[in-house]
Motif scaffolding. Sequence first.
Motif, PDB file in Angstrom:
ATOM      1  N   SER A 244       0.666  -1.356  -0.050  1.00  0.00           N
ATOM      2  CA  SER A 244      -0.119  -0.077  -0.351  1.00  0.00           C
ATOM      3  C   SER A 244       1.159   1.388   0.486  1.00  0.00           C
ATOM      4  O   SER A 244       0.456   2.369  -0.645  1.00  0.00           O
ATOM      5  CB  SER A 244      -0.896   0.182   1.475  1.00  0.00           C
ATOM      6  OG  SER A 244      -0.895   0.149   2.539  1.00  0.00           O
TER       7      SER A 244
ATOM      8  N   ASP B 279      11.316  -6.989  -0.293  1.00  0.00           N
ATOM      9  CA  ASP B 279      10.732  -6.949   0.670  1.00  0.00           C
ATOM     10  C   ASP B 279      10.536  -8.643   0.273  1.00  0.00           C
ATOM     11  O   ASP B 279      11.505  -8.935  -0.320  1.00  0.00           O
ATOM     12  CB  ASP B 279       9.048  -6.912   0.620  1.00  0.00           C
ATOM     13  CG  ASP B 279       8.650  -7.189   1.989  1.00  0.00           C
ATOM     14  OD1 ASP B 279       7.777  -6.677   2.162  1.00  0.00           O
ATOM     15  OD2 ASP B 279       8.214  -8.658   2.146  1.00  0.00           O
TER      16      ASP B 279
ATOM     17  N   ASP C 275      16.686  -9.573   1.850  1.00  0.00           N
ATOM     18  CA  ASP C 275      16.592  -8.836   2.958  1.00  0.00           C
ATOM     19  C   ASP C 275      16.868  -8.067   3.099  1.00  0.00           C
ATOM     20  O   ASP C 275      18.201  -7.443   2.592  1.00  0.00           O
ATOM     21  CB  ASP C 275      17.220  -9.911   3.671  1.00  0.00           C
ATOM     22  CG  ASP C 275      16.922 -10.110   5.639  1.00  0.00           C
ATOM     23  OD1 ASP C 275      17.166  -9.087   5.600  1.00  0.00           O
ATOM     24  OD2 ASP C 275      17.698 -11.211   6.019  1.00  0.00           O
TER      25      ASP C 275
ATOM     26  N   ASP D 280       8.570   0.451   6.550  1.00  0.00           N
ATOM     27  CA  ASP D 280       7.196   0.260   7.068  1.00  0.00           C
ATOM     28  C   ASP D 280       7.473  -1.338   7.533  1.00  0.00           C
ATOM     29  O   ASP D 280       7.138  -1.739   8.157  1.00  0.00           O
ATOM     30  CB  ASP D 280       6.219   0.263   5.766  1.00  0.00           C
ATOM     31  CG  ASP D 280       4.837  -0.174   7.246  1.00  0.00           C
ATOM     32  OD1 ASP D 280       5.347   0.716   8.434  1.00  0.00           O
ATOM     33  OD2 ASP D 280       4.012  -0.830   6.763  1.00  0.00           O
TER      34      ASP D 280
HETATM   35  N1  SAM Z   1       3.914  -0.902   3.346  1.00  0.00           N
HETATM   36  C1  SAM Z   1       2.652  -1.969   3.818  1.00  0.00           C
HETATM   37  C2  SAM Z   1       2.091  -2.092   3.110  1.00  0.00           C
HETATM   38  O1  SAM Z   1       1.801  -0.349   3.134  1.00  0.00           O
HETATM   39  O2  SAM Z   1       0.909  -2.434   2.864  1.00  0.00           O
HETATM   40  C3  SAM Z   1       2.987  -3.065   4.966  1.00  0.00           C
HETATM   41  C4  SAM Z   1       4.135  -3.288   5.428  1.00  0.00           C
HETATM   42  S1  SAM Z   1       4.212  -4.867   6.795  1.00  0.00           S
HETATM   43  C5  SAM Z   1       3.462  -3.979   7.869  1.00  0.00           C
HETATM   44  C6  SAM Z   1       6.031  -5.250   7.254  1.00  0.00           C
HETATM   45  C7  SAM Z   1       6.045  -6.171   6.120  1.00  0.00           C
HETATM   46  O3  SAM Z   1       8.300  -6.124   6.623  1.00  0.00           O
HETATM   47  C8  SAM Z   1       6.303  -7.930   5.679  1.00  0.00           C
HETATM   48  O4  SAM Z   1       5.674  -7.908   4.510  1.00  0.00           O
HETATM   49  C9  SAM Z   1       7.458  -8.153   6.229  1.00  0.00           C
HETATM   50  O5  SAM Z   1       6.959  -9.028   4.644  1.00  0.00           O
HETATM   51  C10 SAM Z   1       8.020  -6.963   6.662  1.00  0.00           C
HETATM   52  N2  SAM Z   1       9.510  -8.164   6.589  1.00  0.00           N
HETATM   53  C11 SAM Z   1       9.901  -8.333   7.790  1.00  0.00           C
HETATM   54  N3  SAM Z   1      11.340  -8.183   7.632  1.00  0.00           N
HETATM   55  C12 SAM Z   1      11.926  -7.988   7.422  1.00  0.00           C
HETATM   56  C13 SAM Z   1      13.143  -8.181   5.721  1.00  0.00           C
HETATM   57  N4  SAM Z   1      14.281  -8.592   6.878  1.00  0.00           N
HETATM   58  N5  SAM Z   1      13.361  -8.043   4.446  1.00  0.00           N
HETATM   59  C14 SAM Z   1      12.474  -7.447   4.181  1.00  0.00           C
HETATM   60  N6  SAM Z   1      11.508  -7.370   4.959  1.00  0.00           N
HETATM   61  C15 SAM Z   1      11.063  -7.477   5.887  1.00  0.00           C
END
Ligand code: SAM
Length: 339
Positions: free
Chosen positions: A54, A109, A125, A150
């Motif tokens: 989003s 992501d 990552d 985020d």
């Molecule tokens: N901003 C996004 C949206 O508006 O749709 C929502 C993000 S969601 C709250 C958190 C995201 O962080 C998840 O999709 C998760 O896969 C990602 N995430 C967590 N640890 C991560 C990492 N080490 N590297 C990349 N992405 C990561």
Amino acid sequence: MGKGIKDKRDVYYRKAKEEGWRARSAFKLLQIDSKFNIFENVSKVVDLCAAPGSWSQVLSRKLYLKEKVELEGLADNGDVLDLLMLMNTKQPPRQEKISNENVQIVAVDLQPMAPLPGVVQIQGDITKFSVAEKIMRHFEGTKADLVICDGAPDVTGLHCMDIYIQSQLLLGALHITCNVLKPTGNFVAKIFHNKDNDLLTNQLLMLFKNVEIVKPSSSRNSSIEAFVVCLNYCPPEGFDPTQITPFLDVRNKNFDSLTGINKVIIPFLVCGDVSTFDSDCSLQDSEEDNHKSSHSKAATSSILNYNDKGSEELQNDIEECANRIKNFKSFEHSDQNKL
Ligand code: SAM
């Protein structure tokens, strides 16, 4: 709905559905922008931890498609009163779209996400330097105007653990930011609100001219999330972010290659009188007067091994031992004087 069960489909959830956002978090970014104007003059953006997308949608609509959603008498600021008006109105929103090919949006992501106009995806990552390298390759030597993150871990419910994991994500995001953001650029990232936020703000102020912690009204009150808004990137002179690798095992690091302000090495010193007991000495050892510290023993043993060495090598060894003992003593004395 059963009594006592709270409807999680709040007003922002409904508005997100109506406006076609992939998640209600879109409003958090829109509200941060309405306060800090972070999209002004932005053409290169990195969205870290972007799935399901989003925030990337906001970037795509506001920067790439330059989409203008207009409704009679409605401000696009996510205000609750405006929202209620929108929900009651029958009139469809007017939309204008002009795609801006100069805009580059990179979304990163661990998870894949459905494609969006003008958004290039990198699955990886954010705690890995290789991801920073991929982003830099994408911008072909130029830098980003804005980095947003985020990122959130899967919360365990153990407060300290969740805050720690979140802080590691922030560190990863900051490391990438230092490598890809242009001076004067901006950085926005999710944090978990906790007692160390003042310390965090002060640390970030070493890299940015202005740092604020904000809680958009669309962020649930029950959530400990907040956002750090870091404006005007101005790293200290000589700072080379490629030399800072927070997640690398220090044992594999070549410290000799560091230069200037990047080479701040905190010495690890032994203090205390080297001729007295060391911490591994047992009571029995001490009673048998076998009480020299391991440093003193090491010095003595290299002197006792003189039979195996040539006289010049032996002389060097003795001098080195004498220097080491002198250094320990002078450290001990100067330290005691300070106390
Ligand atoms: N901003 C996004 C949206 O508006 O749709 C929502 C993000 S969601 C709250 C958190 C995201 O962080 C998840 O999709 C998760 O896969 C990602 N995430 C967590 N640890 C991560 C990492 N080490 N590297 C990349 N992405 C990561």
